[in-house]
Design a protein around this motif. Sequence first.
Motif, mmCIF file in Angstrom:
data_model
loop_
_atom_site.group_PDB
_atom_site.id
_atom_site.type_symbol
_atom_site.label_atom_id
_atom_site.label_comp_id
_atom_site.label_asym_id
_atom_site.label_seq_id
_atom_site.Cartn_x
_atom_site.Cartn_y
_atom_site.Cartn_z
ATOM 1 N N ALA A 193 17.383 -33.545 5.060
ATOM 2 C CA ALA A 193 17.961 -34.785 5.604
ATOM 3 C C ALA A 193 17.082 -35.280 6.759
ATOM 4 C CB ALA A 193 19.391 -34.540 6.073
ATOM 5 N N MET A 221 13.467 -43.802 11.912
ATOM 6 C CA MET A 221 13.935 -44.740 12.935
ATOM 7 C C MET A 221 15.033 -45.628 12.353
ATOM 8 S SD MET A 221 11.718 -44.918 15.768
ATOM 9 C CE MET A 221 11.430 -46.637 16.142
ATOM 10 N N SER A 248 16.776 -31.247 9.306
ATOM 11 C CA SER A 248 15.821 -32.091 10.025
ATOM 12 C C SER A 248 15.289 -31.257 11.194
ATOM 13 C CB SER A 248 16.560 -33.339 10.526
ATOM 14 O OG SER A 248 16.109 -33.730 11.797
ATOM 15 N N GLY A 307 6.395 -37.226 11.602
ATOM 16 C CA GLY A 307 6.183 -37.119 10.152
ATOM 17 C C GLY A 307 4.801 -37.674 9.868
ATOM 18 N N VAL A 321 7.289 -41.659 14.039
ATOM 19 C CA VAL A 321 7.723 -40.828 15.161
ATOM 20 C C VAL A 321 9.188 -41.136 15.474
ATOM 21 C CG1 VAL A 321 7.330 -40.327 17.610
ATOM 22 C CG2 VAL A 321 5.388 -40.900 16.150
ATOM 23 N N LEU A 322 9.971 -40.090 15.667
ATOM 24 C CA LEU A 322 11.364 -40.271 16.089
ATOM 25 C C LEU A 322 11.597 -39.410 17.330
ATOM 26 C CD1 LEU A 322 14.236 -41.414 15.476
ATOM 27 C CD2 LEU A 322 14.679 -39.281 14.264
HETATM 28 C C1 BTN Z 1 10.042 -43.358 11.275
HETATM 29 O O1 BTN Z 1 8.933 -43.862 11.159
HETATM 30 O O2 BTN Z 1 11.052 -43.896 10.814
HETATM 31 C C2 BTN Z 1 10.174 -42.040 12.024
HETATM 32 C C3 BTN Z 1 10.006 -40.881 11.120
HETATM 33 C C4 BTN Z 1 10.086 -39.540 11.820
HETATM 34 C C5 BTN Z 1 10.111 -38.395 10.829
HETATM 35 C C6 BTN Z 1 10.020 -37.050 11.469
HETATM 36 S S1 BTN Z 1 9.780 -35.763 10.285
HETATM 37 C C7 BTN Z 1 10.061 -34.555 11.496
HETATM 38 C C8 BTN Z 1 11.159 -35.062 12.406
HETATM 39 N N1 BTN Z 1 12.445 -34.655 11.902
HETATM 40 C C9 BTN Z 1 13.156 -35.694 11.467
HETATM 41 O O3 BTN Z 1 14.280 -35.612 10.940
HETATM 42 N N2 BTN Z 1 12.475 -36.833 11.656
HETATM 43 C C10 BTN Z 1 11.204 -36.588 12.302
#
Ligand code: BTN
Length: 255
Positions: A45, A49, A18, A141, A122-123
């Motif tokens: 992986a 959220m 990630s 993402g 967004v996370l």
């Molecule tokens: C969501 O809407 O649940 C949040 C998603 C966030 C995804 C991005 S992809 C790049 C970054 N690395 C991760 O493991 N997650 C975020």
Amino acid sequence: METLFVGNHTIHLPEVTSTNSYANALLKDVKAPEGTLIWADHQTAGKGMRGNVWQAESRANITASYIFYPAFLNASNHFLLSKMVALALFDTLTELLNPANYDIKIKWPNDILVNGKKIAGVLIENSFREDKINSAVIGIGLNLNQEDFGELENKATSLYLLTKTQFPREDVLKKISKNLEVVYLQLKGEKKNQIKQRYLSTMLGFNTDLRFLKTADQSYFNGRIEGVEDDGKILIQLFSGEVKAFEMKEISFGY
Ligand code: BTN
């Protein structure tokens, strides 16, 4: 436009668990320059959220994390970062899609929808020092060129599905970096009100009557979104006229 610092220092990985996890590990070792961008062709992986998994087809989409040091923000105002990122993505999509033909919205807390389907998530993972935000890993993402979302077909979309055009990942990352820098400097430069107002004006369901689902007992209630606090709670005016604040895990809407 070139940026002053966002995306100037870049780490491009063919594969990683990630990008957020990679950025968090990096922060333990070094003070990476502010605005460092870590992006990957493939995440094994990816994190979403609420402990969800983020799935994105290899090389087709943006899976990226940025590092910031917003020590000027109080921990209790952490959601200003979410508002800021959602706006940077909203602005990027407005540049890429003709807004006259597409309905681009931010769905609280920070999903981006186009024509009612999710295109980006967004996370944000913060570390705190005393009552300030010491560092923030902003994970993004964004679905670019993915053509098939399987069982999520009715809920997810990509720029390709919307336009039948391929979007190069580097070009879109440059736009995101530029837009992030603009809103980050606004936040830092005490222009928080601009961010807050724009967030509300682009927010799905703001000031309209909606049906909400309470997570605790799966019951529904009607209300109207009045605002979103700097700690992320949503303010809903209930039928009785009373305004109540809810946390993310307490309610959902728009199903
Ligand atoms: C969501 O809407 O649940 C949040 C998603 C966030 C995804 C991005 S992809 C790049 C970054 N690395 C991760 O493991 N997650 C975020």
